[in-house]
Design a protein around this motif. Structure first.
Motif, PDB file in Angstrom:
ATOM      1  N   LEU A  15       0.835  -1.185   0.000  1.00 27.82           N
ATOM      2  CA  LEU A  15       0.000   0.000   0.000  1.00 27.82           C
ATOM      3  C   LEU A  15       0.878   1.247   0.000  1.00 27.82           C
ATOM      4  O   LEU A  15       1.654   1.483   0.928  1.00 27.82           O
ATOM      5  N   VAL A  16       0.769   2.048  -1.048  1.00 28.62           N
ATOM      6  CA  VAL A  16       1.470   3.333  -1.148  1.00 28.62           C
ATOM      7  C   VAL A  16       0.462   4.430  -0.835  1.00 28.62           C
ATOM      8  O   VAL A  16      -0.605   4.483  -1.441  1.00 28.62           O
ATOM      9  N   PRO A 200     -10.808   4.114   0.634  1.00 28.42           N
ATOM     10  CA  PRO A 200     -12.017   3.325   0.367  1.00 28.42           C
ATOM     11  C   PRO A 200     -12.191   2.292   1.472  1.00 28.42           C
ATOM     12  O   PRO A 200     -11.204   1.775   2.017  1.00 28.42           O
ATOM     13  N   GLU A 201     -13.422   1.973   1.823  1.00 29.66           N
ATOM     14  CA  GLU A 201     -13.666   1.069   2.944  1.00 29.66           C
ATOM     15  C   GLU A 201     -12.993  -0.284   2.749  1.00 29.66           C
ATOM     16  O   GLU A 201     -12.475  -0.877   3.703  1.00 29.66           O
ATOM     17  N   ALA A 202     -12.962  -0.767   1.516  1.00 30.04           N
ATOM     18  CA  ALA A 202     -12.315  -2.064   1.271  1.00 30.04           C
ATOM     19  C   ALA A 202     -10.824  -1.999   1.584  1.00 30.04           C
ATOM     20  O   ALA A 202     -10.250  -2.946   2.150  1.00 30.04           O
ATOM     21  N   SER A 203     -10.188  -0.879   1.248  1.00 26.27           N
ATOM     22  CA  SER A 203      -8.764  -0.723   1.536  1.00 26.27           C
ATOM     23  C   SER A 203      -8.524  -0.575   3.035  1.00 26.27           C
ATOM     24  O   SER A 203      -7.566  -1.124   3.582  1.00 26.27           O
ATOM     25  N   GLY A 210      -4.747  -7.312   7.580  1.00 24.39           N
ATOM     26  CA  GLY A 210      -3.569  -7.976   7.035  1.00 24.39           C
ATOM     27  C   GLY A 210      -3.600  -8.190   5.543  1.00 24.39           C
ATOM     28  O   GLY A 210      -2.903  -9.071   5.024  1.00 24.39           O
ATOM     29  N   GLY A 211      -4.385  -7.400   4.833  1.00 23.41           N
ATOM     30  CA  GLY A 211      -4.466  -7.544   3.385  1.00 23.41           C
ATOM     31  C   GLY A 211      -3.274  -7.002   2.630  1.00 23.41           C
ATOM     32  O   GLY A 211      -3.141  -7.252   1.429  1.00 23.41           O
ATOM     33  N   TYR A 212      -2.390  -6.255   3.314  1.00 22.12           N
ATOM     34  CA  TYR A 212      -1.202  -5.693   2.670  1.00 22.12           C
ATOM     35  C   TYR A 212       0.058  -6.249   3.321  1.00 22.12           C
ATOM     36  O   TYR A 212       0.145  -6.385   4.546  1.00 22.12           O
TER      37      TYR A 212
END
Length: 279
Positions: A15-16, A200-203, A210-212
């Motif tokens: 994530l940048v 965004p809510e998903a991000s 822990g998605g990134y």
């Protein structure tokens, strides 16, 4: 600098969080290493127009400053390429729209930097931004506010030791306080302001869960906003410099790696290192 785990694995995106218009170079460098990147800005940069900025430009052109000090590419664009005072700039972000970068500039020569005024850049990136509009940096520091203060000599005893410091509305006091301690009179003028942008809510959910694999933080404000959202312990936290790292620690988190200098190349290097993608 390393405070956390050095290997986080490349299976999840990075994530940048740089502002719109400021992340393309880093994203391109990471893509060259095969890194999957999501660029989700947490701030946008809005130029400030008005009488204070106009007056600073007029005083500079009139030779009232011994030094012009610039500490970011954004400050260069917002001040050196500011629209003329007659331009209708109320509430305008220029032709770049959502990027928040200053828009259609006046000719660089309109800035009017007198020959006796030394131009001081915080690092090579800022010096390159100046060079791109035809302004040469007389002094190029090592990439931080502290290094810039160190690079400046003690002011002479004459009243002409006066610095113009166009900066962010959220600028650290390191430069103006350091220069004043060396005897300079410093006129600080706000030429742009960072404004929060929501993920965004998903991000946001991915960041918390822990998605990134890693996230890149490039200012104390961005670091504080990311911490408020919540960063999963498995996500490596990579920072651009000391002030950002300090903000991370103040939020109760740990810095995984800090870039050796505040450049896209150095940031890309720590991402590659954290993901263990190097040769």
């Amino acid at each position: 600098m390393s405070e956390g785990p050095g290997h986080v694995g490349p299976s999840r995106p990075v994530l940048v969080t740089r502002p719109a218009g400021r992340g393309d170079g880093l994203v391109t460098l990471l893509a060259q290493h095969g890194v999957v990147v999501e660029h989700r800005p947490l701030t946008r940069l809005l130029p400030v127009r008005g009488p204070e900025v106009d007056l600073a430009r007029e005083r500079l052109a009139a030779g009232q400053y011994s030094h012009l000090v610039l500490t970011s590419r954004t400050a260069v664009e917002a001040f050196c390429l500011a629209e003329s005072p007659s331009a209708d700039s109320a509430g305008s972000t220029g032709s770049t729209g959502s990027t928040g970068s200053p828009g259609a500039p006046a000719l660089p020569a309109s800035l009017g930097v007198p020959p006796h005024t030394q131009v001081v850049a915080v690092g090579e990136g800022t010096a390159a931004a100046l060079a791109a509009i035809g302004i040469r940096a007389d002094v190029v520091a090592a990439g931080s506010g502290a290094a810039l203060v160190e690079a400046m000599p003690v002011a002479s005893s004459t009243p002409t030791s006066r610095v113009l410091f166009p900066a962010s509305g959220a600028a650290s006091p390191t430069v103006p306080e350091g220069l004043r301690s060396k005897g300079y009179r410093v006129d600080q003028v706000t030429v742009y302001r960072p404004e929060p942008v929501d993920l965004p809510e998903a991000s946001a959910q991915a960041l918390r869960t822990g998605g990134y694999s890693a996230m890149v933080l490039t200012s104390p404000m961005i670091a504080r906003r990311a911490a408020a959202i919540g960063i999963h312990p498995s996500t490596a936290i990579l920072t651009i410099g000391d002030p950002t790292s300090e903000a991370v620690r103040e939020a109760g988190l740990r810095v995984t790696l800090q870039a050796e200098e505040p450049t896209d190349a150095a940031l890309a290097a720590v991402v590659v290192r954290a993901l263990d993608l190097g040769p």
